[in-house]
Design an enzyme around this catalytic site. Structure first.
Site, mmCIF file in Angstrom:
data_model
loop_
_atom_site.group_PDB
_atom_site.id
_atom_site.type_symbol
_atom_site.label_atom_id
_atom_site.label_comp_id
_atom_site.label_asym_id
_atom_site.label_seq_id
_atom_site.Cartn_x
_atom_site.Cartn_y
_atom_site.Cartn_z
ATOM 1 N N LYS A 11 0.838 -1.203 0.000
ATOM 2 C CA LYS A 11 0.000 0.000 0.000
ATOM 3 C C LYS A 11 0.882 1.265 0.000
ATOM 4 O O LYS A 11 2.092 1.184 0.263
ATOM 5 C CB LYS A 11 -0.923 -0.041 1.227
ATOM 6 C CG LYS A 11 -1.874 -1.257 1.230
ATOM 7 C CD LYS A 11 -2.761 -1.238 2.467
ATOM 8 C CE LYS A 11 -3.664 -2.458 2.532
ATOM 9 N NZ LYS A 11 -4.561 -2.423 3.720
ATOM 10 N N TYR A 51 -11.980 -3.121 -3.043
ATOM 11 C CA TYR A 51 -12.504 -3.185 -1.668
ATOM 12 C C TYR A 51 -14.036 -3.191 -1.641
ATOM 13 O O TYR A 51 -14.632 -2.846 -0.620
ATOM 14 C CB TYR A 51 -11.947 -2.017 -0.852
ATOM 15 C CG TYR A 51 -10.530 -2.243 -0.376
ATOM 16 C CD1 TYR A 51 -10.194 -3.372 0.385
ATOM 17 C CD2 TYR A 51 -9.515 -1.330 -0.658
ATOM 18 C CE1 TYR A 51 -8.893 -3.584 0.831
ATOM 19 C CE2 TYR A 51 -8.208 -1.535 -0.210
ATOM 20 C CZ TYR A 51 -7.913 -2.661 0.531
ATOM 21 O OH TYR A 51 -6.622 -2.875 0.982
ATOM 22 N N PHE A 59 -15.279 2.589 7.418
ATOM 23 C CA PHE A 59 -13.917 2.953 7.027
ATOM 24 C C PHE A 59 -13.713 2.970 5.514
ATOM 25 O O PHE A 59 -12.627 3.285 5.033
ATOM 26 C CB PHE A 59 -12.898 2.004 7.680
ATOM 27 C CG PHE A 59 -13.089 0.549 7.327
ATOM 28 C CD1 PHE A 59 -12.585 0.016 6.149
ATOM 29 C CD2 PHE A 59 -13.776 -0.303 8.185
ATOM 30 C CE1 PHE A 59 -12.762 -1.315 5.817
ATOM 31 C CE2 PHE A 59 -13.962 -1.644 7.864
ATOM 32 C CZ PHE A 59 -13.448 -2.151 6.675
ATOM 33 N N ARG A 87 -0.975 -14.824 3.579
ATOM 34 C CA ARG A 87 -1.745 -14.211 4.675
ATOM 35 C C ARG A 87 -1.006 -14.389 6.010
ATOM 36 O O ARG A 87 -1.021 -13.497 6.862
ATOM 37 C CB ARG A 87 -3.142 -14.827 4.760
ATOM 38 C CG ARG A 87 -4.038 -14.510 3.577
ATOM 39 C CD ARG A 87 -4.620 -13.116 3.621
ATOM 40 N NE ARG A 87 -5.579 -12.930 4.685
ATOM 41 C CZ ARG A 87 -6.356 -11.848 4.810
ATOM 42 N NH1 ARG A 87 -6.261 -10.846 3.923
ATOM 43 N NH2 ARG A 87 -7.193 -11.728 5.798
ATOM 44 N N THR A 93 -4.923 -8.301 10.512
ATOM 45 C CA THR A 93 -5.316 -6.993 9.968
ATOM 46 C C THR A 93 -4.915 -5.848 10.902
ATOM 47 O O THR A 93 -4.456 -4.803 10.447
ATOM 48 C CB THR A 93 -6.844 -6.972 9.735
ATOM 49 O OG1 THR A 93 -7.184 -8.087 8.906
ATOM 50 C CG2 THR A 93 -7.285 -5.691 9.067
ATOM 51 N N ARG A 104 3.039 -7.170 9.088
ATOM 52 C CA ARG A 104 2.332 -6.152 9.872
ATOM 53 C C ARG A 104 2.796 -6.127 11.325
ATOM 54 O O ARG A 104 2.865 -5.051 11.941
ATOM 55 C CB ARG A 104 0.825 -6.394 9.787
ATOM 56 C CG ARG A 104 0.229 -6.055 8.420
ATOM 57 C CD ARG A 104 -1.176 -6.571 8.303
ATOM 58 N NE ARG A 104 -1.852 -6.125 7.076
ATOM 59 C CZ ARG A 104 -2.986 -6.655 6.628
ATOM 60 N NH1 ARG A 104 -3.562 -7.649 7.299
ATOM 61 N NH2 ARG A 104 -3.541 -6.211 5.522
ATOM 62 N N ASN A 114 -1.631 -0.389 7.362
ATOM 63 C CA ASN A 114 -1.038 -1.703 7.649
ATOM 64 C C ASN A 114 -0.207 -2.271 6.496
ATOM 65 O O ASN A 114 -0.008 -3.464 6.381
ATOM 66 C CB ASN A 114 -2.105 -2.688 8.145
ATOM 67 C CG ASN A 114 -3.225 -2.901 7.148
ATOM 68 O OD1 ASN A 114 -3.158 -2.430 6.020
ATOM 69 N ND2 ASN A 114 -4.248 -3.628 7.556
ATOM 70 N N HIS A 117 -1.535 -5.631 1.385
ATOM 71 C CA HIS A 117 -2.776 -6.383 1.151
ATOM 72 C C HIS A 117 -2.428 -7.758 0.594
ATOM 73 O O HIS A 117 -1.502 -7.882 -0.204
ATOM 74 C CB HIS A 117 -3.656 -5.656 0.125
ATOM 75 C CG HIS A 117 -4.772 -6.527 -0.386
ATOM 76 N ND1 HIS A 117 -5.964 -6.653 0.279
ATOM 77 C CD2 HIS A 117 -4.837 -7.369 -1.455
ATOM 78 C CE1 HIS A 117 -6.736 -7.518 -0.379
ATOM 79 N NE2 HIS A 117 -6.072 -7.966 -1.437
ATOM 80 N N GLU A 128 -9.055 -10.694 -7.772
ATOM 81 C CA GLU A 128 -8.132 -9.565 -7.621
ATOM 82 C C GLU A 128 -7.023 -9.583 -8.683
ATOM 83 O O GLU A 128 -6.638 -8.520 -9.205
ATOM 84 C CB GLU A 128 -7.544 -9.556 -6.207
ATOM 85 C CG GLU A 128 -8.618 -9.203 -5.175
ATOM 86 C CD GLU A 128 -8.166 -9.298 -3.732
ATOM 87 O OE1 GLU A 128 -8.943 -8.888 -2.854
ATOM 88 O OE2 GLU A 128 -7.041 -9.797 -3.461
HETATM 89 N N1 UDP Z 1 -9.522 -1.402 7.608
HETATM 90 C C1 UDP Z 1 -9.599 -0.233 8.320
HETATM 91 N N2 UDP Z 1 -10.374 -0.208 9.473
HETATM 92 C C2 UDP Z 1 -11.036 -1.314 9.906
HETATM 93 C C3 UDP Z 1 -10.942 -2.506 9.172
HETATM 94 C C4 UDP Z 1 -10.178 -2.513 8.018
HETATM 95 O O1 UDP Z 1 -9.001 0.771 7.947
HETATM 96 O O2 UDP Z 1 -11.710 -1.233 10.955
HETATM 97 C C5 UDP Z 1 -8.721 -1.429 6.381
HETATM 98 C C6 UDP Z 1 -7.361 -2.065 6.597
HETATM 99 O O3 UDP Z 1 -6.397 -1.331 5.854
HETATM 100 C C7 UDP Z 1 -7.536 -3.442 6.008
HETATM 101 C C8 UDP Z 1 -8.522 -3.162 4.876
HETATM 102 O O4 UDP Z 1 -9.395 -2.182 5.393
HETATM 103 O O5 UDP Z 1 -6.307 -3.984 5.539
HETATM 104 C C9 UDP Z 1 -9.353 -4.341 4.439
HETATM 105 O O6 UDP Z 1 -9.935 -4.940 5.574
HETATM 106 P P1 UDP Z 1 -9.924 -6.519 5.741
HETATM 107 O O7 UDP Z 1 -10.800 -6.858 6.907
HETATM 108 O O8 UDP Z 1 -10.248 -7.165 4.436
HETATM 109 O O9 UDP Z 1 -8.415 -6.816 6.177
HETATM 110 P P2 UDP Z 1 -7.203 -7.523 5.415
HETATM 111 O O10 UDP Z 1 -7.789 -8.563 4.490
HETATM 112 O O11 UDP Z 1 -6.437 -6.455 4.701
HETATM 113 O O12 UDP Z 1 -6.378 -8.141 6.526
HETATM 114 MG MG MG Z 2 -9.335 -8.479 3.146
#
Ligand code: UDP
Ligand code: MG
Length: 152
Positions: A11, A51, A59, A87, A93, A104, A114, A117, A128
């Site tokens: 990112k 997204y 958010f 992952r 996350t 992370r 974070n 992705h 994707e």
């Molecule tokens: N995110 C955020 N606030 C939240 C949850 C998610 O800003 O409360 C952002 C964060 O950058 C995250 C992205 O949204 O990486 C996508 O969320 P997801 O739950 O899919 O997490 P990821 O798959 O990236 O671990």
């Molecule tokens: Mg995700």
């Protein structure tokens, strides 16, 4: 285990903080194969599609604002079990809950910053990869040290 591909993106915070080589190196050292890579500043349309599952979340707007704010390194990595393994390399996350040793866990503190992705499953990975890359941008190649990566 089956040969898989997954979509990974550094990112804008990861790029701005100079963490590209650190992050790429973790996937390389693990033994996965990079089959596509490009840098771009994503359009709003691309970010909103990427997204899309989060479009009702509070958010969402901030996330799209952020991801379109600067350079992203978009990648496709290939290997046995790469979707779930990526992952694990990435970590939880919420960076403060991510284990030390994960990207992370080692490199971030804020959920909205974070750094990386990774696709969360086979269907998402397919969607994707197709969203971010043309088929012609995926480069098939055979690593010369393949014998050290795969079970013979
Ligand atoms: N995110 C955020 N606030 C939240 C949850 C998610 O800003 O409360 C952002 C964060 O950058 C995250 C992205 O949204 O990486 C996508 O969320 P997801 O739950 O899919 O997490 P990821 O798959 O990236 O671990
Ligand atoms: Mg995700």
């Amino acid at each position: 285990m089956t040969l898989e591909r997954t979509f990974v993106a550094i990112k804008p915070d990861g790029v701005q903080r100079g963490l590209v080589s650190e992050i790429l190196g973790r996937f390389e050292r693990k033994g996965f194969k990079l089959v596509a890579l490009k840098q771009l500043t994503p359009s709003r349309e691309l970010a909103e599609k990427h997204y899309g599952v989060h479009c009702e979340r509070p958010f969402f707007k901030g996330l799209v604002d952020f991801i379109t704010s600067g350079p992203v390194i978009a990648m496709v990595w290939e290997g046995d079990g790469v979707i779930s393994s990526a992952r694990k390399l990435i970590g939880a996350t919420k960076p403060l809950e991510a284990e030390p040793g994960t990207i992370r866990g080692d490199l971030a503190v804020n959920i909205g910053r974070n750094v990386i992705h990774g696709s969360d499953g086979p269907e998402t990975a397919k969607f994707e990869i197709g969203l971010w890359f043309d088929y012609s941008e995926i480069n098939e190649w055979l690593p010369s040290d393949n014998q050290w990566r795969i079970e013979s």
